[in-house]
Write a protein that holds these residues in place. Structure first.
Motif: not given
Length: 187
Positions: A134, A161, A163, A179
């Motif tokens: 991040i 984020q 994923s 992401v």
């Protein structure tokens, strides 16, 4: 009148010599023409030989390149099929809460060891993890933006984020990291 016979003889001899000379010259002309044809054929055959040698060399290089690529990237389908195994093992480890970690410590340790071994096998075969953090910048060569959202204290294009992690096979992308990306405009 004897002289005229001698002159006739000389004239006949000269005529015969001239005819023989003309025949020789015609023969030389024919030989020169044949020699030119032979040289042209030789040059044509040399050109065909050089082209054939160049084609053979190009084919050899192409086959060598294909062999190297097959060796490096031949397992990409299997590697892609193994990525969900990694994802599921990672989710299983992340889903375990503290109570489950105490009760099923041996099971979770087995899953961790299996996951480590899977990553070792990946590494032996040139598969590397693309694990953005991040705050990293979005790279379209390695990441796939799943969504955009305005997030305070971030710049547009920052990863907000992760994923799913991505994977590379040598220098080729097997799967991009999935992401979420900030869309906050610059202030």
């Amino acid at each position: 009148m004897a002289e005229p016979k001698n002159n006739d003889f000389l004239d006949d001899l000269a005529a015969a010599e001239a005819e023989e000379y003309a025949d020789d010259m015609a023969e030389i002309g024919d030989d020169a023409l044949q020699l030119d044809e032979i040289r042209a054929e030789r040059d044509q055959l040399r050109d065909r030989l050089m082209r054939a040698l160049a084609d053979a060399e190009n084919s050899r290089k192409r086959a060598e390149k294909d062999r190297r690529e097959a060796e490096q990237y031949g397992g990409s389908k299997l590697a892609r099929d193994m990525l969900p195994v990694y994802d599921n093992m990672k989710r299983a480890l992340e889903a375990a809460n503290d109570e489950q970690k105490q009760v099923s410590a041996a099971l979770l340790e087995g899953v961790e060891l299996t996951m480590r071994e899977l990553l070792n096998v990946f590494a032996r075969h040139g598969i590397t993890l693309v694990a953005p953090e991040i705050g990293d910048r979005f790279d379209p060569q390695l990441h796939q933006a799943m969504f955009e959202a305005p997030v305070p204290d971030t710049r547009a294009g920052d990863i907000i984020q992760v994923s799913a992690e991505g994977f590379l096979l040598h220098d080729r992308l097997l799967r991009p990291a999935q992401v979420g990306v900030s869309s906050t405009p610059a202030s």
